[in-house]
Design a protein around this motif. Sequence first.
Motif, short mmCIF file in Angstrom:
data_model
loop_
_atom_site.label_atom_id
_atom_site.label_comp_id
_atom_site.label_asym_id
_atom_site.label_seq_id
_atom_site.Cartn_x
_atom_site.Cartn_y
_atom_site.Cartn_z
N MET A 74 29.41 93.42 12.66
CA MET A 74 29.62 92.79 13.95
C MET A 74 30.59 91.61 13.88
O MET A 74 31.03 91.10 14.92
CB MET A 74 28.28 92.34 14.54
CG MET A 74 27.30 93.49 14.77
SD MET A 74 28.08 94.94 15.57
CE MET A 74 28.52 94.26 17.16
N ARG A 75 30.91 91.16 12.66
CA ARG A 75 31.94 90.12 12.55
C ARG A 75 33.27 90.63 13.07
O ARG A 75 34.13 89.84 13.51
CB ARG A 75 32.09 89.69 11.09
CG ARG A 75 30.87 88.99 10.50
CD ARG A 75 31.09 88.71 9.02
NE ARG A 75 31.32 89.95 8.27
CZ ARG A 75 31.70 90.00 6.99
NH1 ARG A 75 31.90 88.86 6.34
NH2 ARG A 75 31.87 91.16 6.38
N ALA A 76 33.46 91.97 13.03
CA ALA A 76 34.73 92.55 13.46
C ALA A 76 34.95 92.42 14.96
O ALA A 76 36.07 92.62 15.45
CB ALA A 76 34.79 94.03 13.06
N THR A 77 33.88 92.08 15.71
CA THR A 77 34.04 91.87 17.15
C THR A 77 34.68 90.54 17.45
O THR A 77 35.09 90.27 18.58
CB THR A 77 32.69 91.95 17.87
OG1 THR A 77 31.81 90.93 17.35
CG2 THR A 77 32.04 93.32 17.67
N ASN A 78 34.77 89.68 16.43
CA ASN A 78 35.42 88.38 16.58
C ASN A 78 36.92 88.57 16.44
O ASN A 78 37.41 89.17 15.48
CB ASN A 78 34.90 87.41 15.51
CG ASN A 78 35.46 86.02 15.68
OD1 ASN A 78 36.64 85.79 15.43
ND2 ASN A 78 34.61 85.08 16.09
N LEU A 79 37.68 88.04 17.39
CA LEU A 79 39.13 88.24 17.41
C LEU A 79 39.79 87.76 16.13
O LEU A 79 40.61 88.47 15.53
CB LEU A 79 39.74 87.52 18.63
CG LEU A 79 41.25 87.65 18.80
CD1 LEU A 79 41.66 89.10 18.96
CD2 LEU A 79 41.71 86.84 20.02
N SER A 80 39.45 86.57 15.68
CA SER A 80 40.10 86.02 14.48
C SER A 80 39.75 86.83 13.24
O SER A 80 40.56 86.96 12.32
CB SER A 80 39.69 84.55 14.29
OG SER A 80 38.29 84.44 14.11
N TYR A 81 38.54 87.40 13.21
CA TYR A 81 38.13 88.17 12.03
C TYR A 81 38.91 89.48 11.92
O TYR A 81 39.04 90.03 10.83
CB TYR A 81 36.63 88.46 12.08
CG TYR A 81 36.09 89.04 10.78
CD1 TYR A 81 35.98 88.26 9.65
CD2 TYR A 81 35.74 90.39 10.69
CE1 TYR A 81 35.51 88.79 8.45
CE2 TYR A 81 35.27 90.93 9.50
CZ TYR A 81 35.16 90.12 8.38
OH TYR A 81 34.70 90.65 7.19
N SER A 82 39.43 89.98 13.04
CA SER A 82 40.21 91.22 12.99
C SER A 82 41.46 91.04 12.13
O SER A 82 41.92 91.98 11.48
CB SER A 82 40.59 91.69 14.40
OG SER A 82 41.54 90.82 15.00
N PHE A 83 42.00 89.81 12.12
CA PHE A 83 43.14 89.53 11.25
C PHE A 83 42.71 89.53 9.78
O PHE A 83 43.47 89.93 8.90
CB PHE A 83 43.77 88.18 11.62
CG PHE A 83 44.51 88.19 12.92
CD1 PHE A 83 45.85 88.55 12.98
CD2 PHE A 83 43.87 87.84 14.10
CE1 PHE A 83 46.53 88.57 14.19
CE2 PHE A 83 44.53 87.85 15.31
CZ PHE A 83 45.88 88.21 15.36
N THR A 84 41.49 89.07 9.54
CA THR A 84 40.95 89.08 8.17
C THR A 84 40.83 90.51 7.66
O THR A 84 41.12 90.79 6.49
CB THR A 84 39.57 88.40 8.14
OG1 THR A 84 39.68 87.06 8.63
CG2 THR A 84 39.00 88.38 6.74
N ILE A 85 40.40 91.42 8.54
CA ILE A 85 40.26 92.82 8.15
C ILE A 85 41.60 93.39 7.73
O ILE A 85 41.72 94.06 6.69
CB ILE A 85 39.67 93.64 9.32
CG1 ILE A 85 38.21 93.25 9.56
CG2 ILE A 85 39.77 95.14 9.03
CD1 ILE A 85 37.59 93.91 10.76
N LEU A 86 42.64 93.12 8.52
CA LEU A 86 43.97 93.62 8.18
C LEU A 86 44.46 93.00 6.88
O LEU A 86 45.06 93.67 6.03
CB LEU A 86 44.97 93.33 9.30
CG LEU A 86 46.39 93.87 9.10
CD1 LEU A 86 46.37 95.39 8.96
CD2 LEU A 86 47.30 93.45 10.24
#
Length: 227
Positions: A74-86
Motif C-alpha cells: 500500500m506504500r505504492a499508493t503514495n505518489l512520492s513512493y511511486s518514484f522510489t519503485i521506479l
Amino acid sequence: MAGALPWGVLLGSSKGLFFGLGKACGEMVVPESIQGKARAVSMGAFAGAFQGVGIAPFLLASTRVNQAIAAGDMRATNLSYSFTILGNVIRNEGIQAITRGMGTNAFKRALDWVVRFYINETLKEPIRKKKSKNLKPGEKVVLSDLDKLWTSLAAGGISVYVSTPLDRLLPLLQQRDSSKSTVQLFKEQFKGGLPKLYAGAVARSAHAALHVCFLMYVGDKIKQIFK
C-alpha cells in the motif's frame, strides 16, 4: 492514484506528442510520389513506432506501480513512493530495464496505427467515390465533419481486435519472470481460448475509438485553427 499520477498522466499526454513527432518524420521520409492509402499506412507505421518507443518508459513505470499495489504494498499508493519503485527497478535491474518491452510496444503501436489508417482510408473511399460523381471540373472531394468523425471512431474501435494479443503480452513482458521467453508468454495468452483472450474487448474498443478520434479528427481540427 499512484499508478495514474504521475505515470498514467505522463503516459496519456506523451501519446499525442510522440505520435505527432513520428508522423512529422514520416512526412519528411516518405516520397511525395506515394499518395492515398499507401501514404496513410506509411504515416501510421512511423507515428505508431515513434509512439511505442517514446511511451514505453512511462508504461513500464505505471505497470510496476500497479503491480506493487496489486501485491498488497500500500506504500505504492503514495505518489512520492511511486518514484522510489521506479528507482528500485533501475537500481536492481539496470538502466536497460526501462527499455523492457519497448520493441514489442513499438511493433504493437505501429500495427495499431497501420490498421487504423488503413481502415479509415478504406471507409472513406466509397464516400469519396460517391461525392466525386457530382463534382464540376477542377473541384475536389471534400469530406464532411461527420464523415471524418465516424470513420475515425470506427477505425479505432475495429483495430482493437487485431492488436489485443499484443496488448495482453506487453504488461507481462514489463513484469515478466526472466525464466519465460517472449514466445512462451505469447503462447500462454491463447490457452484460455478466444473468449478469455478478448475479455473486456468492448471496453478497450470504445477507449481506442475515442483515442483515434481525438488524434485523427480533433487533432486535424486543431491544426486547421493554427494554419
